[in-house]
Design a protein around this motif. Structure first.
Motif, mmCIF file in Angstrom:
data_model
loop_
_atom_site.group_PDB
_atom_site.id
_atom_site.type_symbol
_atom_site.label_atom_id
_atom_site.label_comp_id
_atom_site.label_asym_id
_atom_site.label_seq_id
_atom_site.Cartn_x
_atom_site.Cartn_y
_atom_site.Cartn_z
ATOM 1 N N THR A 2 5.490 -4.855 12.575
ATOM 2 C CA THR A 2 4.798 -5.348 11.395
ATOM 3 C C THR A 2 3.339 -4.908 11.424
ATOM 4 O O THR A 2 2.683 -4.951 12.458
ATOM 5 C CB THR A 2 4.863 -6.890 11.355
ATOM 6 N N ALA A 3 2.844 -4.491 10.275
ATOM 7 C CA ALA A 3 1.444 -4.083 10.167
ATOM 8 C C ALA A 3 0.556 -5.315 10.280
ATOM 9 O O ALA A 3 0.849 -6.365 9.728
ATOM 10 C CB ALA A 3 1.209 -3.381 8.844
ATOM 11 N N ARG A 4 -0.541 -5.170 11.004
ATOM 12 C CA ARG A 4 -1.467 -6.271 11.214
ATOM 13 C C ARG A 4 -2.383 -6.437 10.007
ATOM 14 O O ARG A 4 -2.890 -5.469 9.456
ATOM 15 C CB ARG A 4 -2.297 -5.985 12.468
ATOM 16 N N ALA A 9 -13.887 -7.704 11.089
ATOM 17 C CA ALA A 9 -14.287 -6.839 12.208
ATOM 18 C C ALA A 9 -13.717 -5.432 12.050
ATOM 19 O O ALA A 9 -14.343 -4.451 12.467
ATOM 20 C CB ALA A 9 -13.843 -7.449 13.535
ATOM 21 N N ASP A 10 -12.550 -5.320 11.438
ATOM 22 C CA ASP A 10 -11.960 -4.004 11.196
ATOM 23 C C ASP A 10 -12.821 -3.196 10.240
ATOM 24 O O ASP A 10 -12.986 -1.983 10.418
ATOM 25 C CB ASP A 10 -10.553 -4.127 10.600
ATOM 26 N N ARG A 106 -4.553 -3.378 8.134
ATOM 27 C CA ARG A 106 -5.679 -2.629 8.682
ATOM 28 C C ARG A 106 -5.613 -1.186 8.205
ATOM 29 O O ARG A 106 -6.615 -0.580 7.873
ATOM 30 C CB ARG A 106 -5.690 -2.676 10.203
ATOM 31 N N ARG A 107 -4.420 -0.621 8.155
ATOM 32 C CA ARG A 107 -4.244 0.774 7.719
ATOM 33 C C ARG A 107 -4.671 0.949 6.253
ATOM 34 O O ARG A 107 -5.316 1.929 5.901
ATOM 35 C CB ARG A 107 -2.788 1.204 7.914
ATOM 36 N N GLU A 108 -4.318 0.002 5.392
ATOM 37 C CA GLU A 108 -4.739 0.076 3.987
ATOM 38 C C GLU A 108 -6.258 0.024 3.878
ATOM 39 O O GLU A 108 -6.866 0.778 3.111
ATOM 40 C CB GLU A 108 -4.119 -1.057 3.174
ATOM 41 N N LEU A 109 -6.865 -0.875 4.658
ATOM 42 C CA LEU A 109 -8.324 -0.982 4.650
ATOM 43 C C LEU A 109 -8.949 0.320 5.148
ATOM 44 O O LEU A 109 -9.918 0.807 4.564
ATOM 45 C CB LEU A 109 -8.778 -2.165 5.504
#
Length: 133
Positions: A2-4, A9-10, A106-109
């Protein structure tokens, strides 16, 4: 796996990991800047962004540059927390409430922050970055 969910902080980690990025300020609020151009900044509460539940000005709005109107329209039209206001008509940027960061992965961000940086950084710097990647 699952994606976090994304965290504040990211945002800092992603932005500061891009070439020539520094923490700065825009209108007295935190921003991430490349060669004196902000590509992500935290907005002060403004009359154009009001919480529909409370009627209060939103105090947690983050502004992200986008490449063009098509990018903006795609983000705002998606079933996501991205939004805009009439104040941003004709301006290549989208808004996100800090409280809604976790609705993104996090990947989308990372994708949106990198695109924001690329929209404001000098072309040669962007080309060099993507050539290396």
């Amino acid at each position: 796996m699952t994606a976090r969910p994304a965290r504040l902080a990211d945002l800092a980690e992603i932005a500061l990991g891009l070439p020539e990025v520094q923490e700065g300020t825009t209108w007295g609020r935190p921003a991430y800047v490349v060669r004196k151009k902000a590509f992500v900044h935290f907005r002060e509460p403004r009359p154009d962004a009001v919480d529909p539940d409370t009627g209060e000005r939103m105090d947690d709005v983050i502004c992200f540059s986008v490449g063009d109107q098509n990018d903006k329209d795609a983000l705002v039209a998606s079933e996501s927390p991205w939004f805009t206001t009439p104040h941003f008509d004709g301006y290549n940027a989208v808004l996100l409430r800090e409280r809604d960061l976790g609705r993104l992965t996090r990947r989308e961000l990372e994708e949106v922050v990198t695109d924001a940086w690329a929209a404001r950084a000098p072309k040669r710097l962007v080309e060099a970055y993507f050539d290396e990647a």
